[in-house]
Design a protein around this motif. Structure first.
Motif, PDB file in Angstrom:
ATOM      1  N   TRP A   1       1.038  -1.014  -0.031  1.00 41.50           N
ATOM      2  CA  TRP A   1       0.137   0.072  -0.014  1.00 41.50           C
ATOM      3  C   TRP A   1       0.913   1.233   0.169  1.00 41.50           C
ATOM      4  N   LYS A   2       0.293   2.247  -0.967  1.00 42.69           N
ATOM      5  CA  LYS A   2       1.226   3.364  -0.922  1.00 42.69           C
ATOM      6  C   LYS A   2       0.765   4.535  -0.096  1.00 42.69           C
ATOM      7  N   ARG A   3       1.381   5.559   0.099  1.00 45.72           N
ATOM      8  CA  ARG A   3       0.835   6.842   0.751  1.00 45.72           C
ATOM      9  C   ARG A   3      -0.380   7.235   0.326  1.00 45.72           C
ATOM     10  N   HIS A   4      -1.560   7.519   0.861  1.00 47.28           N
ATOM     11  CA  HIS A   4      -2.874   7.957   0.327  1.00 47.28           C
ATOM     12  C   HIS A   4      -2.707   9.056  -0.290  1.00 47.28           C
ATOM     13  N   GLN A   5      -2.399   9.329  -1.783  1.00 49.17           N
ATOM     14  CA  GLN A   5      -2.465  10.334  -2.464  1.00 49.17           C
ATOM     15  C   GLN A   5      -2.522  10.563  -3.866  1.00 49.17           C
ATOM     16  N   MET A   6      -2.753  11.333  -4.829  1.00 50.20           N
ATOM     17  CA  MET A   6      -2.632  11.028  -6.208  1.00 50.20           C
ATOM     18  C   MET A   6      -1.768  11.896  -6.925  1.00 50.20           C
ATOM     19  N   THR A   7      -0.766  11.563  -7.688  1.00 45.54           N
ATOM     20  CA  THR A   7       0.540  12.393  -8.199  1.00 45.54           C
ATOM     21  C   THR A   7       0.224  12.592  -9.584  1.00 45.54           C
ATOM     22  N   PHE A   8       0.405  13.724  -9.918  1.00 41.21           N
ATOM     23  CA  PHE A   8      -0.012  14.508 -11.350  1.00 41.21           C
ATOM     24  C   PHE A   8       1.225  15.160 -11.760  1.00 41.21           C
ATOM     25  N   ALA A   9       1.748  14.866 -12.960  1.00 36.24           N
ATOM     26  CA  ALA A   9       2.896  15.727 -13.566  1.00 36.24           C
ATOM     27  C   ALA A   9       2.237  17.003 -13.802  1.00 36.24           C
ATOM     28  N   MET A  10       3.068  18.216 -13.521  1.00 40.15           N
ATOM     29  CA  MET A  10       2.364  19.399 -13.829  1.00 40.15           C
ATOM     30  C   MET A  10       2.667  19.805 -15.596  1.00 40.15           C
ATOM     31  N   GLN A  11       1.652  20.110 -16.011  1.00 41.78           N
ATOM     32  CA  GLN A  11       1.733  20.521 -17.612  1.00 41.78           C
ATOM     33  C   GLN A  11       2.533  21.536 -17.979  1.00 41.78           C
ATOM     34  N   GLU A  12       2.086  22.590 -17.160  1.00 41.11           N
ATOM     35  CA  GLU A  12       2.724  23.862 -17.671  1.00 41.11           C
ATOM     36  C   GLU A  12       4.125  23.875 -17.048  1.00 41.11           C
TER      37      GLU A  12
ATOM     38  N   PRO B   1       7.407  21.836 -16.771  1.00 38.66           N
ATOM     39  CA  PRO B   1       8.154  20.291 -17.128  1.00 38.66           C
ATOM     40  C   PRO B   1       8.954  19.983 -15.747  1.00 38.66           C
ATOM     41  N   GLY B   2       8.888  18.724 -15.415  1.00 36.82           N
ATOM     42  CA  GLY B   2       9.431  18.186 -14.229  1.00 36.82           C
ATOM     43  C   GLY B   2       8.992  18.607 -12.990  1.00 36.82           C
ATOM     44  N   GLU B   3       7.882  19.090 -12.917  1.00 37.80           N
ATOM     45  CA  GLU B   3       7.317  19.241 -11.467  1.00 37.80           C
ATOM     46  C   GLU B   3       6.109  18.427 -11.362  1.00 37.80           C
ATOM     47  N   PHE B   4       5.858  17.962 -10.103  1.00 37.94           N
ATOM     48  CA  PHE B   4       4.840  16.808 -10.015  1.00 37.94           C
ATOM     49  C   PHE B   4       3.779  17.651  -8.833  1.00 37.94           C
ATOM     50  N   THR B   5       2.611  17.478  -8.707  1.00 42.23           N
ATOM     51  CA  THR B   5       1.621  17.817  -7.752  1.00 42.23           C
ATOM     52  C   THR B   5       1.146  16.657  -7.209  1.00 42.23           C
ATOM     53  N   THR B   6       0.719  16.671  -5.780  1.00 45.70           N
ATOM     54  CA  THR B   6      -0.011  15.667  -5.169  1.00 45.70           C
ATOM     55  C   THR B   6      -1.200  16.139  -4.426  1.00 45.70           C
ATOM     56  N   PHE B   7      -2.531  15.332  -4.717  1.00 46.93           N
ATOM     57  CA  PHE B   7      -3.272  15.342  -3.684  1.00 46.93           C
ATOM     58  C   PHE B   7      -3.453  14.685  -2.496  1.00 46.93           C
ATOM     59  N   GLU B   8      -3.064  15.155  -1.422  1.00 46.94           N
ATOM     60  CA  GLU B   8      -2.926  14.138  -0.305  1.00 46.94           C
ATOM     61  C   GLU B   8      -4.017  14.007   0.432  1.00 46.94           C
TER      62      GLU B   8
END
Ligand code: FAD
Length: 503
Positions: free
Chosen positions: A96-107, A109-116
């Protein structure tokens, strides 16, 4: 889920044991074999290939690296799958992973954002996850997301089912969802759920997933299996079937379903000429294969004719081995790239594939067919072309780590591409009407497979539930109990079939 398992176990010993041949050793066929065994019958599961698992099959290459048919994630909202793990005593194999959703940031490049998701009960945890994320959606956009989803919250499943006529894009337009939310949230969701774009995907698919995520505290939490699926998941099911007197045969290709005069199944003819006779038969084949094997006598029956409306879409799964570790993310990532769906660094996420020095990315390429006039027909391209296009996309996701122009960039050590021209069924609008029940009009023939009618879409959970429902149909018939898994009468009025609620 547990109640249905218990119900099937309680049938053990009540009827004369039957021999039931299950065609197809994917998760649905294996689950069907398991639950038939639990209810006291002898299950013989026949798998055409020399590897188990169908869409979750995997095999080792010459270096001993595992090649998977698909990157697979388990969700908290998979009750039948979780129940199966518990019954087999293998829950510790789910990482089981940490309860989050991880999205790459389109605008960026190289950055990700998570919904915790904080440890609060649903739906508060999801509301907090959305409100606390500052990077992806503005406060106004967050507010605008709520109203279009209100009917789902108020009306529930009835509203969700009714949206099957609508594509994701049409639904968003109809309910005034802002364009940026379609682009930022619904495109990645559509590509992750059925590997097609939102203008093709039925809104029911997205709402079904969202409804479970909103209502179940751990619904959207993800787990990776701790190793390859044939050994870590399929094998314990096979052992269970063997222990209860059943059999699982590999390399058993069914070539013909031979009928009696009354249109019931007489026997199966295997490649090589072998003939197999049983008391009952279950097909857990993919829909396209089943349509090819459909006996001529059945093909004019409305129940089977509805299958003309279902077909598999092409799917490509890619493995890329790098010479060093990339940005370390221990989670499933939504790539938000035009050519890719979700991906994960399996050298971090999966115990059997752990490598502290070098990354192995597993990615689903989507959409990969020119369905309904969309984009390029990638399934027809060479592996090299597919890998090259994927590497270009990865330059945007890892701009400081991947790129031909980077002097000390990560180098690709090797790659493997698995192309399946007809994979999961295309959940385009209107398809739910044509998904058949497990019970069929044929007295000794039952259907399973993720594409048959059940409420968990074309997923591992759906495959297991469909297999379980098929086992229920057969076991209840053995006791002359009128099956609850039915809409058989519906085929007369050319209506589709549905599983009962509450499983
Ligand atoms: P299948 O797995 O297709 O099984 C059918 C079996 O029948 C196969 O083993 C096949 O070899 C066998 N067969 C075919 N012809 C014959 C014949 N003539 N005789 C005998 N046997 C035959 N689901 C999730 O829940 N989470 C995920 O993250 C996820 N990711 C996915 C990623 C990819 C790339 C893909 C393709 C699918 C993914 N899925 C995921 C969906 C999931 O894999 C399927 O829904 C599920 O495995 C289907 O199981 P099944 O038993 O219904 O069908």
């Amino acid at each position: 889920a547990k109640a249905l398992s218990d119900k099937l176990k309680a049938l053990d010993g009540q009827a004369k044991a039957k021999t039931i041949v299950v065609i197809g050793g994917g998760l649905s066929g294996l689950a069907c074999g398991k639950y038939l065994s639990d209810s006291g019958h002898k299950a013989v599961v026949l798998e055409a290939r020399d590897v188990l698992g169908g869409k979750v099959s995997a095999w080792q290459d010459e270096d001993g690296d595992w090649i998977e048919t698909g990157l697979h994630i388990f969700f908290g909202a998979y009750p039948n799958m979780m129940n199966l793990f518990a019954e087999l005593g293998i829950e510790d194999r789910l990482q089981w992973k940490r309860h989050q959703m991880t999205f790459a940031m389109q605008e960026f490049p190289g950055e990700f954002t998570t919904f915790e998701f904080p440890g609060w009960p649903a739906p508060l945890n999801m509301a907090a996850a959305i409100l606390l994320n500052q990077k992806m959606l503005s406060p106004l956009e967050k507010l605008q997301t709520g109203p279009p989803l209100l009917p789902m919250l108020v009306e529930g499943q009835r509203f969700i089912d009714a949206q099957d006529e609508c594509s994701v894009t049409d639904f968003c337009k109809k309910y005034g969802m802002p364009d940026r939310i379609i682009k930022e949230v619904f495109i990645p969701m559509a590509k992750a759920l059925d590997f097609i774009d939102p203008d093709k995907l039925s809104m029911t698919v997205v709402l079904t997933a969202m409804n479970r995520f909103i209502n179940e505290t751990d619904g959207s939490q993800t787990a990776f299996l701790d190793g390859n699926q044939p050994d870590r998941l399929c094998k314990p099911i096979v052992e269970h079937i063997h222990q209860r007197g059943g059999k699982v045969r590999l390399g058993a290709v069914i070539e013909e379903i031979v009928l009696n005069e009354d249109a019931s199944v007489k026997h199966l003819r295997l490649r090589g000429g072998e003939v197999l006779e049983a008391d009952e038969y279950v097909s857990a084949l993919p829909v396209d294969v089943f349509k090819r094997l459909l006996p001529a006598q059945w093909s004019s029956m409305p129940f089977f004719r509805q299958l003309d409306n279902l077909e598999g879409i092409p799917v490509i799964n890619i493995h890329l081995w790098f010479d060093r570790k990339l940005k370390n993310i221990d989670a499933l990532c939504f790539s938000r790239s035009p050519l890719l769906s979700v991906y994960a660094d399996m050298s971090t996420c999966c115990k059997e594939y752990y490598d502290e020095e070098r990354s192995m990315l597993e990615l689903v390429f989507a959409p990969c067919a020119a369905i309904a006039g969309s984009s390029v027909n990638w399934i027809a391209k060479s592996d090299d072309e597919i890998v090259e296009a994927t590497m270009k996309e990865l330059e945007r996701l890892f701009p400081t780590e991947i790129g031909e122009k980077l002097a000390d960039g990560a180098r690709l050590r090797k790659s493997r591409v698995v192309k399946v021209p007809r994979s999961v069924y295309a959940a385009v609008p209107g398809r739910n009407n044509f998904r058949p029940s497990q019970a069929t009009p044929i007295r000794n023939f039952t259907l399973a497979g993720d594409w048959t009618s059940q409420k968990f879409l074309g997923s591992m959970e759906g495959a297991v539930l469909a297999g379980k429902l098929a086992a229920q149909v057969v076991s209840e018939r053995a006791l002359s109990i009128p099956s609850q898994v039915k809409r058989v009468a519906d085929f007369i009025i050319e209506q589709p079939s549905k599983a009962p609620e509450g499983i």
